[in-house]
Scaffold this motif. Structure first.
Motif, PDB file in Angstrom:
ATOM      1  N   TYR A 166      27.527  49.947 -52.601  1.00 57.66           N
ATOM      2  CA  TYR A 166      26.985  49.170 -51.483  1.00 57.66           C
ATOM      3  C   TYR A 166      27.989  48.103 -51.073  1.00 57.66           C
ATOM      4  O   TYR A 166      28.254  47.890 -49.894  1.00 57.66           O
ATOM      5  N   TRP A 167      28.587  47.479 -52.068  1.00 55.79           N
ATOM      6  CA  TRP A 167      29.548  46.408 -51.810  1.00 55.79           C
ATOM      7  C   TRP A 167      30.775  46.951 -51.075  1.00 55.79           C
ATOM      8  O   TRP A 167      31.329  46.304 -50.188  1.00 55.79           O
ATOM      9  N   ILE A 202      30.765  49.474 -49.025  1.00 52.66           N
ATOM     10  CA  ILE A 202      30.386  49.767 -47.644  1.00 52.66           C
ATOM     11  C   ILE A 202      30.313  48.478 -46.836  1.00 52.66           C
ATOM     12  O   ILE A 202      30.857  48.388 -45.732  1.00 52.66           O
ATOM     13  N   VAL A 203      29.670  47.459 -47.392  1.00 48.90           N
ATOM     14  CA  VAL A 203      29.540  46.196 -46.661  1.00 48.90           C
ATOM     15  C   VAL A 203      30.919  45.627 -46.349  1.00 48.90           C
ATOM     16  O   VAL A 203      31.192  45.195 -45.223  1.00 48.90           O
ATOM     17  N   THR A 204      31.819  45.646 -47.327  1.00 49.25           N
ATOM     18  CA  THR A 204      33.148  45.068 -47.117  1.00 49.25           C
ATOM     19  C   THR A 204      33.919  45.842 -46.051  1.00 49.25           C
ATOM     20  O   THR A 204      34.654  45.253 -45.260  1.00 49.25           O
ATOM     21  N   ARG A 239      32.910  44.555 -42.636  1.00 53.88           N
ATOM     22  CA  ARG A 239      32.809  43.117 -42.451  1.00 53.88           C
ATOM     23  C   ARG A 239      34.131  42.594 -41.869  1.00 53.88           C
ATOM     24  O   ARG A 239      35.186  42.941 -42.377  1.00 53.88           O
ATOM     25  N   PHE A 299      25.614  39.579 -48.511  1.00 55.01           N
ATOM     26  CA  PHE A 299      25.080  40.944 -48.654  1.00 55.01           C
ATOM     27  C   PHE A 299      24.864  41.666 -47.330  1.00 55.01           C
ATOM     28  O   PHE A 299      24.423  42.793 -47.302  1.00 55.01           O
ATOM     29  N   TRP A 300      25.160  40.985 -46.239  1.00 55.40           N
ATOM     30  CA  TRP A 300      24.919  41.622 -44.955  1.00 55.40           C
ATOM     31  C   TRP A 300      25.893  41.054 -43.947  1.00 55.40           C
ATOM     32  O   TRP A 300      26.432  39.970 -44.149  1.00 55.40           O
ATOM     33  N   THR A 301      26.154  41.784 -42.883  1.00 57.10           N
ATOM     34  CA  THR A 301      26.976  41.213 -41.818  1.00 57.10           C
ATOM     35  C   THR A 301      26.309  41.517 -40.485  1.00 57.10           C
ATOM     36  O   THR A 301      25.757  42.595 -40.287  1.00 57.10           O
ATOM     37  N   ASN A 302      26.373  40.537 -39.584  1.00 58.21           N
ATOM     38  CA  ASN A 302      25.813  40.757 -38.255  1.00 58.21           C
ATOM     39  C   ASN A 302      26.889  41.153 -37.248  1.00 58.21           C
ATOM     40  O   ASN A 302      26.594  41.428 -36.102  1.00 58.21           O
ATOM     41  N   PRO A 304      29.426  43.828 -37.479  1.00 52.80           N
ATOM     42  CA  PRO A 304      30.184  44.939 -38.074  1.00 52.80           C
ATOM     43  C   PRO A 304      31.408  45.290 -37.242  1.00 52.80           C
ATOM     44  O   PRO A 304      31.388  45.150 -36.013  1.00 52.80           O
TER      45      PRO A 304
END
Lengths: 309, 283
Positions: B29-30, B32-34, B37, B54-57, B59
């Motif tokens: 998950y980390w 994918i998020v990175t 981001r 843990f999330w980005t607005n 992408p």
């Protein structure tokens, strides 16, 4: 399936070469030749070359001459090598205990019927499938001294007030590496032990339960002994892979800080390829051999004893 | 399995299982998020205020584009795929034949050879990489895909042979004898009767061999030197870290994209993979 029966007339028309293959010994020879050539050329020959190399003083661009056991004498007195041997045993021992305990726990959790079991099992194996180097980079990023998400979480939970420099301190770095190895190995243990658990008849458990055995007693006196043969083989494979590990340490610390987290393979790489001291690198690699040999022999003897019991 | 009340099931089974799954999958998950981001969010210290890790607005595809425009990532993917496929095919060919011979034929030294295969199965790559690098150079194979295509079978063949021996041993002898009575030669009985029956085993060994060669690192690191010859793990390691500077966005994008082919192959053949894995530890 193809129709394969040959008529009598056809079998007479077999070429002499095919007729020779009717003899089991010739057929076996023919079938084993490709394997023997490849393994001979790229395992037996390099092993022999490696022994010669470790007895010489070869460097990159310098063929070297025979110097006897000088390299082994040198690494025997090398304090980094001492750390390396200790690290390797510590790393292998600690991770194996945790992988076995957690893997067995996970296998027991999975050994029931519940919705979505197949999907969960498929996802659980991912750490084992995904190339180690690539997943280790994700961990390295999670352990980054400045941007660590683990530090962030601990800070938000109020458990720490200053940052933890995960890979900067020798003990913490070793612990981080151990954690990642456990993370990667648990799925393998869980799935193979689960297969072992599934061969144990539930009737045995029921019989033990009727006789009044508590869950813990049922595990200890029924499950554990029956699972022993599979457990031993899984541990054997895991111990060898862990003992000879390279990728994880290379990516996480490269053996640092200050050569504190080297394993045999990373130290051999640093000397042999990094600084070009081929003979010393080969000697360090080969120094793994007696240890591996003893581990394999002891384990195989033990497995045989358990299986013939 | 004997189970009690609902709350017990949650405490003893469901919650631990959820924790296991969470820890085992979180690094992905980390990743994918990175990957998605933007750099501005990526490099914020861990104790910065209003930091939402843990999330980005916002992408972004900049890291993936960087990978394809500034590095030879597509080429690395192709190299890895090519090397993994060819070495898997070679290993399957050798492993199926050798496994058949060791499991079903009577010949002198059969037992000794079986043990020898098992021992090579246990030889780790890190034991031999330095002399092997010398040999590769002497054979003038250095810095070419053939250096890996010819050396990967050293750890794949013993594995395939071992696994196939198990599958072949499970096939009843009568099947072959029937074909022989009908007049099939030994060779034909093997090729047309026994090997087709062993196809599930061949698939299992093939999939595991493919993932093993995709995962291999130290040979690829030592035998290859020019950027356009590298495999994904080596390329990502050597080209996205400059000195002490880590390009975390592209690194995670590379790790994610480099994992996808293996994950896809795995997802199609999960059952074969699992049966191969469990077969490989059966003595």
């Amino acid at each position: 399936m193809a129709v394969t029966a040959l008529s009598a007339a056809e079998s007479k028309r077999l070429s002499p070469r095919l007729r020779k293959l009717e003899d089991e010994r010739w057929l076996a020879l023919a079938l084993l030749t490709p394997t023997a050539v490849l393994l001979g050329l790229f395992i037996a020959y390099p092993f022999f070359e490696g022994v010669l190399l470790s007895l010489s003083n070869a460097r990159v661009g310098h063929p070297g001459e025979f110097v006897g056991l000088k390299n082994f004498y040198k690494i025997w007195n090398d304090s980094i090598f001492h750390t390396t041997v200790w690290n390797t045993f510590w790393y292998t021992g600690v991770t194996t205990v945790f992988k076995l305990a957690l893997g067995l726990w996970l296998a027991i959790l999975l050994n029931r019927h519940f919705r979505g079991k197949a999907i969960i099992r498929a996802f659980i194996l991912l750490p084992f499938i995904i190339p180690t180097v690539l997943s280790t980079f994700a961990w390295k990023w999670m352990f980054d001294p400045t941007f660590s998400v683990i530090n962030w979480t601990l800070f938000q939970l109020g458990l720490i007030t200053t940052r933890i420099n995960w890979l900067g301190d020798p003990d913490l770095a070793m612990t981080s590496i151990i954690v990642i190895n456990i993370w990667r190995g648990v799925p393998f243990f869980a799935i193979t032990l689960l297969a072992g658990l599934q061969t144990i008849s539930p009737e045995l458990h029921e019989a033990a339960a009727i006789d009044g055995a508590r869950p813990w007693q049922r595990f200890w006196h029924v499950t554990w002994p029956l699972l022993m043969p599979v457990t031993l083989v899984v541990v054997l494979f895991s111990v060898i892979q862990t003992f000879a590990d390279f990728q994880l340490v290379y990516v996480m610390t490269g053996g640092g800080p200050a050569n504190a987290t080297h394993l045999f393979a990373t130290y051999a790489y640093q000397l042999g390829i990094g600084t070009g001291l081929l003979s010393e690198g080969a000697a360090i690699s080969l120094a793994m051999f007696p240890f591996l040999f003893v581990i394999v022999v002891v384990q195989l003897l033990y497995i045989r004893r358990v299986e013939t019991r | 399995m004997i189970e009690g009340a609902l709350w017990r099931r949650w405490i003893f089974y469901n919650i631990p299982l959820i924790l296991f799954v969470f820890v085992l999958l979180f690094p992905f998950y980390w990743m994918i998020v990175t990957t998605f981001r933007p750099d501005g969010e990526l490099y914020r210290p861990w104790n910065a205020v209003n930091y939402m890790p843990f999330w980005t607005n916002n992408p972004t595809l900049e890291h993936i584009l960087y990978l394809f425009e500034e590095t030879r990532f597509a080429r690395w993917m192709f190299n890895t795929m090519f090397i993994a496929l060819v070495s898997t095919v070679i290993s399957l060919f050798c492993g199926v034949l050798a496994g058949y011979a060791l499991a079903r034929l009577n010949f002198p030294y059969a037992g000794g050879l079986g043990t020898a295969i098992f021992i090579t199965y246990l030889v780790p790559q890190t034991l031999l990489f330095i002399p092997l690098a010398e040999i590769i150079r002497n054979f003038r194979l250095g810095d070419s895909p053939w250096a890996l295509i010819l050396t990967y079978p050293t750890f794949l063949i013993p594995f395939c042979t071992w696994l196939m021996m198990g599958y072949f041993k499970a096939i009843p002898k009568e099947l072959e004898e029937c074909a022989r009575i009908d007049g099939a030669s030994r060779w034909k009985a093997m090729v047309y009767i026994i090997i087709p029956v062993a196809v599930p085993g061949i698939l299992s060994s093939g999939i595991i061999a493919f993932t093993l060669s995709w995962n291999e690192f130290i040979y690829a690191l030592v035998f290859l030197s020019s950027p356009e010859q590298k495999t994904v793990p080596v390329g990502v390691t050597s080209e996205l870290i400059r000195g002490d500077v880590f390009f975390w966005g592209p690194l995670m994008a590379g790790a994610l994209l480099g994992s996808i082919p293996v994950a896809i192959v795995y997802s199609f053949f999960v059952e074969h993979y699992v049966s191969g894995l469990t077969g490989s530890v059966k003595g």
